[in-house]
Design an enzyme around this catalytic site. Structure first.
Site, PDB file in Angstrom:
ATOM      1  N   ASN A   9       7.613 -11.145  24.207  1.00 42.08           N
ATOM      2  CA  ASN A   9       6.396 -11.379  23.433  1.00 42.08           C
ATOM      3  C   ASN A   9       6.543 -12.696  22.651  1.00 42.08           C
ATOM      4  OD1 ASN A   9       4.607 -11.364  21.156  1.00 42.08           O
ATOM      5  ND2 ASN A   9       4.219  -9.200  21.520  1.00 42.08           N
ATOM      6  N   LYS A  12       5.897 -12.556  18.784  1.00 41.01           N
ATOM      7  CA  LYS A  12       7.056 -12.044  18.048  1.00 41.01           C
ATOM      8  C   LYS A  12       8.135 -13.120  17.935  1.00 41.01           C
ATOM      9  CE  LYS A  12       7.453  -7.181  19.542  1.00 41.01           C
ATOM     10  NZ  LYS A  12       8.323  -6.268  20.323  1.00 41.01           N
ATOM     11  N   ASP A  69      11.097  -3.328  18.317  1.00 37.12           N
ATOM     12  CA  ASP A  69      10.009  -2.469  18.791  1.00 37.12           C
ATOM     13  C   ASP A  69       9.092  -2.207  17.609  1.00 37.12           C
ATOM     14  OD1 ASP A  69       9.185  -1.065  21.360  1.00 37.12           O
ATOM     15  OD2 ASP A  69       8.801   0.448  19.832  1.00 37.12           O
ATOM     16  N   PHE A 152      -0.809 -12.545  16.141  1.00 36.28           N
ATOM     17  CA  PHE A 152      -1.058 -12.039  17.496  1.00 36.28           C
ATOM     18  C   PHE A 152      -1.491 -10.582  17.402  1.00 36.28           C
ATOM     19  CE2 PHE A 152       2.782  -9.420  17.978  1.00 36.28           C
ATOM     20  CZ  PHE A 152       3.578  -9.927  16.964  1.00 36.28           C
ATOM     21  N   TYR A 154      -2.686  -7.093  16.790  1.00 38.42           N
ATOM     22  CA  TYR A 154      -3.624  -6.426  15.884  1.00 38.42           C
ATOM     23  C   TYR A 154      -3.782  -7.150  14.544  1.00 38.42           C
ATOM     24  CZ  TYR A 154      -2.998  -2.729  19.333  1.00 38.42           C
ATOM     25  OH  TYR A 154      -2.946  -2.023  20.526  1.00 38.42           O
ATOM     26  N   ASP A 155      -3.192  -8.323  14.387  1.00 41.79           N
ATOM     27  CA  ASP A 155      -3.296  -9.043  13.110  1.00 41.79           C
ATOM     28  C   ASP A 155      -4.742  -9.235  12.634  1.00 41.79           C
ATOM     29  OD1 ASP A 155      -0.624  -9.450  12.235  1.00 41.79           O
ATOM     30  OD2 ASP A 155      -0.344 -11.024  13.727  1.00 41.79           O
ATOM     31  N   LYS A 175       2.895 -14.459   6.144  1.00 41.52           N
ATOM     32  CA  LYS A 175       3.005 -13.186   6.870  1.00 41.52           C
ATOM     33  C   LYS A 175       4.475 -12.763   6.965  1.00 41.52           C
ATOM     34  CE  LYS A 175       2.496 -10.770  11.202  1.00 41.52           C
ATOM     35  NZ  LYS A 175       2.316 -10.809  12.644  1.00 41.52           N
ATOM     36  N   HIS A 180       6.326  -6.304   8.191  1.00 41.25           N
ATOM     37  CA  HIS A 180       7.264  -5.326   8.738  1.00 41.25           C
ATOM     38  C   HIS A 180       8.433  -6.030   9.429  1.00 41.25           C
ATOM     39  CE1 HIS A 180       4.349  -6.721  11.537  1.00 41.25           C
ATOM     40  NE2 HIS A 180       4.692  -5.948  12.553  1.00 41.25           N
ATOM     41  N   ARG A 181       8.126  -7.046  10.226  1.00 38.79           N
ATOM     42  CA  ARG A 181       9.156  -7.766  10.977  1.00 38.79           C
ATOM     43  C   ARG A 181      10.062  -8.551  10.022  1.00 38.79           C
ATOM     44  NH1 ARG A 181       6.000  -9.225  14.343  1.00 38.79           N
ATOM     45  NH2 ARG A 181       6.513  -7.488  15.704  1.00 38.79           N
TER      46      ARG A 181
HETATM   47  P1  ITT Z   1       8.689  -6.795  23.933  1.00 38.18           P
HETATM   48  O1  ITT Z   1       8.884  -5.329  24.247  1.00 38.18           O
HETATM   49  O2  ITT Z   1       9.010  -7.689  25.073  1.00 38.18           O
HETATM   50  O3  ITT Z   1       9.362  -7.201  22.655  1.00 38.18           O
HETATM   51  P2  ITT Z   1       5.940  -5.973  23.445  1.00 38.18           P
HETATM   52  O4  ITT Z   1       4.719  -6.701  22.987  1.00 38.18           O
HETATM   53  O5  ITT Z   1       5.799  -5.091  24.664  1.00 38.18           O
HETATM   54  O6  ITT Z   1       7.104  -7.048  23.660  1.00 38.18           O
HETATM   55  P3  ITT Z   1       6.366  -3.663  21.746  1.00 38.18           P
HETATM   56  O7  ITT Z   1       6.517  -2.675  22.839  1.00 38.18           O
HETATM   57  O8  ITT Z   1       7.290  -3.586  20.562  1.00 38.18           O
HETATM   58  O9  ITT Z   1       6.521  -5.153  22.244  1.00 38.18           O
HETATM   59  O10 ITT Z   1       4.859  -3.573  21.236  1.00 38.18           O
HETATM   60  C1  ITT Z   1       4.504  -4.172  20.058  1.00 38.18           C
HETATM   61  C2  ITT Z   1       3.002  -4.277  19.992  1.00 38.18           C
HETATM   62  O11 ITT Z   1       2.574  -3.903  18.677  1.00 38.18           O
HETATM   63  C3  ITT Z   1       2.563  -5.729  20.170  1.00 38.18           C
HETATM   64  O12 ITT Z   1       2.329  -6.019  21.529  1.00 38.18           O
HETATM   65  C4  ITT Z   1       1.317  -5.766  19.315  1.00 38.18           C
HETATM   66  O13 ITT Z   1       0.239  -5.217  20.014  1.00 38.18           O
HETATM   67  C5  ITT Z   1       1.653  -4.811  18.168  1.00 38.18           C
HETATM   68  N1  ITT Z   1       2.289  -5.545  17.042  1.00 38.18           N
HETATM   69  C6  ITT Z   1       3.583  -5.466  16.636  1.00 38.18           C
HETATM   70  N2  ITT Z   1       3.818  -6.303  15.622  1.00 38.18           N
HETATM   71  C7  ITT Z   1       2.661  -6.925  15.362  1.00 38.18           C
HETATM   72  C8  ITT Z   1       2.287  -7.919  14.452  1.00 38.18           C
HETATM   73  O14 ITT Z   1       3.160  -8.466  13.620  1.00 38.18           O
HETATM   74  N3  ITT Z   1       1.019  -8.343  14.478  1.00 38.18           N
HETATM   75  C9  ITT Z   1       0.129  -7.811  15.320  1.00 38.18           C
HETATM   76  N4  ITT Z   1       0.399  -6.890  16.242  1.00 38.18           N
HETATM   77  C10 ITT Z   1       1.670  -6.429  16.268  1.00 38.18           C
END
Ligand code: ITT
Length: 196
Positions: A9, A12, A69, A152, A154-155, A175, A180-181
């Site tokens: 991602n 991220k 995750d 990105f 749901y922001d 941010k 959370h991150r």
């Molecule tokens: P990786 O597994 O490759 O890291 P992914 O996008 O599939 O990528 P996740 O399974 O952890 O990762 O899903 C996280 C999802 O949650 C992400 O795709 C967003 O839709 C949402 N999300 C997580 N953190 C966010 C943030 O800081 N802002 C907005 N949306 C977020």
């Protein structure tokens, strides 16, 4: 020291690089390594899925691996989409559609029923098999409209009352400071510093 961050991602990864920029490590993404693994994220919790990703890539590369995750829990939707946040309504569905769907789901929700949170679990898999996790959470509400173009996922619908805006309206630094991150990764950073 080389550390791999097991994420595909880009949103991220950008935040992760900024949060970890002040420690002396070479941080490599899966893209940097030319890896595109198909990992079955079948855990029931954010921690389980973070561990699955970190462990799989550590075993593949033999290097220290971090994984994130994360997701959004919407209280009015019984904490959905939660661990299914990326897969919610289909992996290829645009976030404009996903975000509008969530707003529509909350059409009849009262102000106090609009609560939601972003959750992030980071796992660190060391080469000796040790695995640690840390969790970060930010509380907020589902906005009434899609707002903002930073970040990105749901922001644009995650409204933070204390800041009177969504996380997509904040600067990236702002941010990361409250997210959370940011919270989870700064705790992991302390563990890594000791390891270094
Ligand atoms: P990786 O597994 O490759 O890291 P992914 O996008 O599939 O990528 P996740 O399974 O952890 O990762 O899903 C996280 C999802 O949650 C992400 O795709 C967003 O839709 C949402 N999300 C997580 N953190 C966010 C943030 O800081 N802002 C907005 N949306 C977020």
């Amino acid at each position: 020291m080389r550390i791999i961050f097991a994420t595909s991602n880009e949103g991220k990864m950008k935040e992760i690089r900024a949060i970890l920029k002040d420690i002396d490590i070479e941080l490599l993404s899966l893209k940097d390594l030319g890896l595109n693994p198909d990992i079955d994220e079948n855990g029931n919790t954010f921690e389980e899925n973070a561990i699955i990703k970190a462990k799989t890539i550590m075993e593949l590369t033999g290097e220290i691996v971090l994984a994130d995750d994360s997701g959004i829990e919407v209280d009015y939707m019984n904490k959905a989409p939660g661990v299914y946040s990326a897969r919610f309504m289909g992996e290829d569905t645009s976030y404009t559609i996903k975000n509008q769907f969530i707003i529509d789901q909350l059409k009849s929700a009262k102000e106090e029923e609009r609560t939601a949170r972003f959750v992030c679990a980071i796992a660190c898999a060391f080469t000796d098999g040790e695995i640690i996790t840390r969790r970060g959470v930010i509380e907020g509400q589902i906005a009434r409209n899609i707002c903002g173009s930073h970040g990105f996922g749901y922001d644009p619908i995650f409204y933070v009352p204390e800041y009177h805006c969504t996380t997509a309206e904040m600067s990236p630094d702002q941010k990361n400071e409250i997210s959370h991150r940011g919270k989870a990764l700064r705790e992991i950073k302390e563990v890594l510093k000791k390891h270094l």
